[in-house]
Write an enzyme that holds these catalytic residues in place. Structure first.
Site, PDB file in Angstrom:
ATOM      1  N   ARG A 280       0.833  -1.447  -0.045  1.00 22.49           N
ATOM      2  CA  ARG A 280      -0.057   0.190  -0.054  1.00 22.49           C
ATOM      3  C   ARG A 280       0.866   1.271   0.045  1.00 22.49           C
ATOM      4  O   ARG A 280       0.406   2.330  -0.385  1.00 22.49           O
ATOM      5  CB  ARG A 280      -0.866   0.099   1.104  1.00 22.49           C
ATOM      6  CG  ARG A 280      -1.825  -1.267   1.234  1.00 22.49           C
ATOM      7  CD  ARG A 280      -2.412  -1.430   2.596  1.00 22.49           C
ATOM      8  NE  ARG A 280      -3.456  -0.327   2.683  1.00 22.49           N
ATOM      9  CZ  ARG A 280      -4.184  -0.160   3.871  1.00 22.49           C
ATOM     10  NH1 ARG A 280      -3.623  -0.901   5.125  1.00 22.49           N
ATOM     11  NH2 ARG A 280      -4.950   0.813   4.085  1.00 22.49           N
TER      12      ARG A 280
ATOM     13  N   GLN B 266      -1.682   3.269  -5.139  1.00 19.48           N
ATOM     14  CA  GLN B 266      -2.708   3.802  -4.217  1.00 19.48           C
ATOM     15  C   GLN B 266      -4.119   3.645  -4.821  1.00 19.48           C
ATOM     16  O   GLN B 266      -5.116   3.560  -4.288  1.00 19.48           O
ATOM     17  CB  GLN B 266      -2.403   5.529  -3.974  1.00 19.48           C
ATOM     18  CG  GLN B 266      -1.240   5.425  -2.666  1.00 19.48           C
ATOM     19  CD  GLN B 266      -0.892   6.655  -2.186  1.00 19.48           C
ATOM     20  OE1 GLN B 266      -1.305   7.731  -2.838  1.00 19.48           O
ATOM     21  NE2 GLN B 266       0.319   6.796  -1.814  1.00 19.48           N
TER      22      GLN B 266
ATOM     23  N   ASP C  97      -5.609   0.705  -3.929  1.00 22.19           N
ATOM     24  CA  ASP C  97      -5.742   0.428  -2.364  1.00 22.19           C
ATOM     25  C   ASP C  97      -7.123   0.318  -2.035  1.00 22.19           C
ATOM     26  O   ASP C  97      -7.960   1.362  -1.364  1.00 22.19           O
ATOM     27  CB  ASP C  97      -5.041   1.638  -1.559  1.00 22.19           C
ATOM     28  CG  ASP C  97      -4.934   1.080  -0.256  1.00 22.19           C
ATOM     29  OD1 ASP C  97      -5.290   0.106   0.058  1.00 22.19           O
ATOM     30  OD2 ASP C  97      -4.076   1.916   0.435  1.00 22.19           O
TER      31      ASP C  97
ATOM     32  N   SER D 108      -7.760   0.949   2.008  1.00 18.39           N
ATOM     33  CA  SER D 108      -7.825   2.433   2.292  1.00 18.39           C
ATOM     34  C   SER D 108      -9.256   2.996   1.986  1.00 18.39           C
ATOM     35  O   SER D 108      -9.693   3.447   2.714  1.00 18.39           O
ATOM     36  CB  SER D 108      -6.849   3.083   1.686  1.00 18.39           C
ATOM     37  OG  SER D 108      -5.543   2.912   2.377  1.00 18.39           O
TER      38      SER D 108
ATOM     39  N   TYR E 290       2.575  -0.930   9.639  1.00 20.90           N
ATOM     40  CA  TYR E 290       1.250  -1.438  10.672  1.00 20.90           C
ATOM     41  C   TYR E 290       1.784  -1.444  12.040  1.00 20.90           C
ATOM     42  O   TYR E 290       3.050  -1.394  12.277  1.00 20.90           O
ATOM     43  CB  TYR E 290       0.767  -2.729  10.115  1.00 20.90           C
ATOM     44  CG  TYR E 290       0.371  -2.647   8.913  1.00 20.90           C
ATOM     45  CD1 TYR E 290      -1.011  -2.253   8.628  1.00 20.90           C
ATOM     46  CD2 TYR E 290       0.576  -3.134   7.672  1.00 20.90           C
ATOM     47  CE1 TYR E 290      -1.778  -2.328   7.395  1.00 20.90           C
ATOM     48  CE2 TYR E 290       0.161  -3.282   6.600  1.00 20.90           C
ATOM     49  CZ  TYR E 290      -1.156  -2.908   6.538  1.00 20.90           C
ATOM     50  OH  TYR E 290      -1.961  -2.664   5.059  1.00 20.90           O
TER      51      TYR E 290
HETATM   52  P1  NAD Z   1      -4.792  -0.637  10.551  1.00 23.29           P
HETATM   53  O1  NAD Z   1      -6.333  -0.802   9.925  1.00 23.29           O
HETATM   54  O2  NAD Z   1      -4.007  -1.938  10.530  1.00 23.29           O
HETATM   55  O3  NAD Z   1      -5.028  -0.366  11.973  1.00 23.29           O
HETATM   56  C1  NAD Z   1      -5.657   0.845  12.437  1.00 23.29           C
HETATM   57  C2  NAD Z   1      -4.802   1.740  13.298  1.00 23.29           C
HETATM   58  O4  NAD Z   1      -4.797   0.984  14.933  1.00 23.29           O
HETATM   59  C3  NAD Z   1      -3.298   1.836  13.177  1.00 23.29           C
HETATM   60  O5  NAD Z   1      -2.954   3.077  13.020  1.00 23.29           O
HETATM   61  C4  NAD Z   1      -2.582   1.119  14.076  1.00 23.29           C
HETATM   62  O6  NAD Z   1      -1.332   1.581  14.420  1.00 23.29           O
HETATM   63  C5  NAD Z   1      -3.458   1.185  15.152  1.00 23.29           C
HETATM   64  N1  NAD Z   1      -3.370   0.333  16.334  1.00 23.29           N
HETATM   65  C6  NAD Z   1      -2.932  -1.062  16.190  1.00 23.29           C
HETATM   66  N2  NAD Z   1      -2.970  -1.600  17.407  1.00 23.29           N
HETATM   67  C7  NAD Z   1      -3.105  -0.449  18.376  1.00 23.29           C
HETATM   68  C8  NAD Z   1      -2.941  -0.568  19.904  1.00 23.29           C
HETATM   69  N3  NAD Z   1      -2.605  -1.416  20.615  1.00 23.29           N
HETATM   70  N4  NAD Z   1      -3.337   0.732  20.413  1.00 23.29           N
HETATM   71  C9  NAD Z   1      -3.473   1.891  19.755  1.00 23.29           C
HETATM   72  N5  NAD Z   1      -3.581   1.803  18.118  1.00 23.29           N
HETATM   73  C10 NAD Z   1      -3.253   0.576  17.500  1.00 23.29           C
HETATM   74  O7  NAD Z   1      -4.254   0.359   9.915  1.00 23.29           O
HETATM   75  P2  NAD Z   1      -4.523   1.233   8.470  1.00 23.29           P
HETATM   76  O8  NAD Z   1      -5.541   2.167   8.482  1.00 23.29           O
HETATM   77  O9  NAD Z   1      -4.728   0.076   7.392  1.00 23.29           O
HETATM   78  O10 NAD Z   1      -2.968   1.990   8.419  1.00 23.29           O
HETATM   79  C11 NAD Z   1      -1.792   1.179   8.369  1.00 23.29           C
HETATM   80  C12 NAD Z   1      -0.513   1.928   8.024  1.00 23.29           C
HETATM   81  O11 NAD Z   1      -0.593   2.042   6.734  1.00 23.29           O
HETATM   82  C13 NAD Z   1      -0.513   3.320   8.460  1.00 23.29           C
HETATM   83  O12 NAD Z   1       0.913   3.473   8.779  1.00 23.29           O
HETATM   84  C14 NAD Z   1      -0.870   4.047   7.286  1.00 23.29           C
HETATM   85  O13 NAD Z   1      -0.406   5.365   7.526  1.00 23.29           O
HETATM   86  C15 NAD Z   1      -0.271   3.229   6.154  1.00 23.29           C
HETATM   87  N6  NAD Z   1      -0.907   3.413   4.827  1.00 23.29           N
HETATM   88  C16 NAD Z   1      -0.024   4.177   3.850  1.00 23.29           C
HETATM   89  C17 NAD Z   1      -0.596   4.455   2.739  1.00 23.29           C
HETATM   90  C18 NAD Z   1      -0.031   4.952   1.788  1.00 23.29           C
HETATM   91  O14 NAD Z   1       1.310   5.237   2.142  1.00 23.29           O
HETATM   92  N7  NAD Z   1      -0.453   5.326   0.542  1.00 23.29           N
HETATM   93  C19 NAD Z   1      -1.988   3.906   2.378  1.00 23.29           C
HETATM   94  C20 NAD Z   1      -2.837   3.238   3.389  1.00 23.29           C
HETATM   95  C21 NAD Z   1      -2.105   3.010   4.729  1.00 23.29           C
END
Ligand code: NAD
Length: 386
Positions: free
Chosen positions: A119, A125, A128, A131, A225
């Site tokens: 991702r 993107q 994705d 997202s 993650y």
């Molecule tokens: P996710 O759905 O896997 O998890 C949701 C959130 O829960 C995350 O921010 C995670 O850090 C948090 N979390 C997990 N365990 C936790 C705990 N014990 N206490 C508190 N918070 C907790 O996450 P997501 O929304 O899919 O995003 C994951 C990562 O991917 C992020 O770093 C995001 O910025 C990144 N991302 C990047 C892109 C990109 O670069 N284009 C796109 C999508 C996501």
């Protein structure tokens, strides 16, 4: 290309919306849609016909499509009807459906799973779907919370008195959490975010919300993650959150860790300290548990103390028109990448193809899925031996 109606309970999304169909047809594809596939998402059959698709029976979609797009993993009947050479694209949740993946792989069905997309690659993107669906779920969580909450979210000064703004805590500030924060801010609440990934502080603060740092250190794991917390760390988080949450009116949780059950962050004892009428919306809720003690996916539970807990693991499906619109674009982008012309071209040097294509030519081609299957085989062998 073919799209069938989703059969999972409560699922209202459809894998292609009429705009994506139009885009695919102008790129030279032919699209078959099952009767009423998009009706629950407010896309009736005539909109697909106007976009250039043919409306046919489910059996005809399966029999005539080289490529099929789905939102959810195929049900047993659909999986059984797929044939050699067919391509299936969707949120296939492969790590939780290993037996189906193995069986379809063995039958030379090519599986393409959005969950395995790298991702963070900028060219990925547009594909994705995790997202796009997290984004609609996060928005919807704020709306559902506002609907369930018996007070204003915003400050309100009227001749009949003044209402103070609600205090909202969003736990887990990834894609869904940030969208929930932005939506609650627009509704006028005072919003705070909390996450184990230190990197999310800047994103939360850029939305104008406050960020609370957890006491657990280095919560980031692989691929951006969060990592899974130990039992001691989880207890420490529950304890510190108990204090942070006491004065909150609305709590939205989105915490997930790939390959693990969601961590319980709002304990039963914390729920006991919240005011009656407080609302928890748990986007982490699933059949593996959730982030809030006692939450049940798809249900609204009221604690003896009057706290409303909404199990919202499938909230993207509650905004079916927008979710399907975004999802359709993700599907069309994957098609454009894998089908530069009429035939499937999997480029083994392309990082997107290497990951998103999980079975091809009778083999498991994704390293993480292959590893999970090997572990499953080991467990089965151990069980048989004992
Ligand atoms: P996710 O759905 O896997 O998890 C949701 C959130 O829960 C995350 O921010 C995670 O850090 C948090 N979390 C997990 N365990 C936790 C705990 N014990 N206490 C508190 N918070 C907790 O996450 P997501 O929304 O899919 O995003 C994951 C990562 O991917 C992020 O770093 C995001 O910025 C990144 N991302 C990047 C892109 C990109 O670069 N284009 C796109 C999508 C996501």
């Amino acid at each position: 290309m073919g799209v069938v109606r989703e059969t999972a309970t409560r699922e209202r999304r459809v894998a292609l919306d009429p705009a994506s169909v139009k885009q695919l047809i102008s790129a030279g594809r032919a699209v078959l849609i099952e009767t009423d596939a998009g009706t629950a998402a407010s896309y009736p059959d005539d909109l697909y016909v106007a976009a250039g698709a043919s409306i046919v029976t489910r059996d005809d979609v399966v029999a005539q499509s080289a490529v099929m797009a789905v939102v959810r993993p195929p049900d047993t009947a659909l999986a059984a009807s797929l044939r050699e050479g067919q391509v299936l694209i969707g949120l296939l949740d492969p790590l939780n459906h290993l037996a189906t993946v193995q069986e379809l792989g063995d039958r030379h069905v090519t599986l393409v799973a959005f969950e395995m997309l790298p991702r963070t690659l900028s060219r990925a993107q547009s594909m994705d779907a995790l997202s796009s669906q997290s984004s609609t779920a996060g928005y919807r969580a704020a709306i559902v919370a506002a609907e369930a909450f018996g007070r204003y979210l915003s400050m309100m000064i009227t001749a009949s008195g003044t209402a103070t703004p609600a205090k909202v805590m969003v736990i887990g500030t990834g894609v869904a959490g940030l969208q929930a924060i932005a939506t609650c801010q627009r509704l006028g609440a005072i919003v705070t975010g909390y996450d184990v990934r230190a990197a999310s502080r800047g994103e939360v603060e850029s939305l104008g919300a406050k960020f609370l740092s957890p006491s657990v250190n280095q919560g980031s794991g692989e691929g951006g993650y969060a990592r899974a917390m130990s039992a001691t760390e989880q207890q420490a988080q529950q304890d510190e959150l108990a204090t942070m949450l006491e004065s909150c009116d609305v709590i939205i949780t989105t915490a997930k860790v790939p390959g693990h059950a969601p961590p319980v962050l709002v304990s039963a004892s914390t729920l006991g300290k919240l005011r009656p009428g407080s609302v928890c919306v748990d986007l982490g809720a699933s059949d593996k548990g959730g982030n809030v003690a006692g939450s049940v996916d798809g249900q609204r539970v009221v604690t003896p103390g009057g706290v409303i807990i909404i199990g919202g693991g499938e909230l993207a499906g509650d905004l079916p028109t927008s979710s399907s619109q975004m999802y359709g674009r993700n599907v069309a982008a994957v098609i454009a990448s894998l089908f530069p012309a009429d035939t499937l071209v999997i480029d083994p040097t392309d990082e997107v193809h290497q990951n998103i294509v999980i079975t091809s030519d009778g083999a498991i081609t994704n390293a993480a899925v292959d590893h999970a299957l090997a572990q499953l085989d080991d467990q089965l062998a151990t069980a048989v031996a004992s």
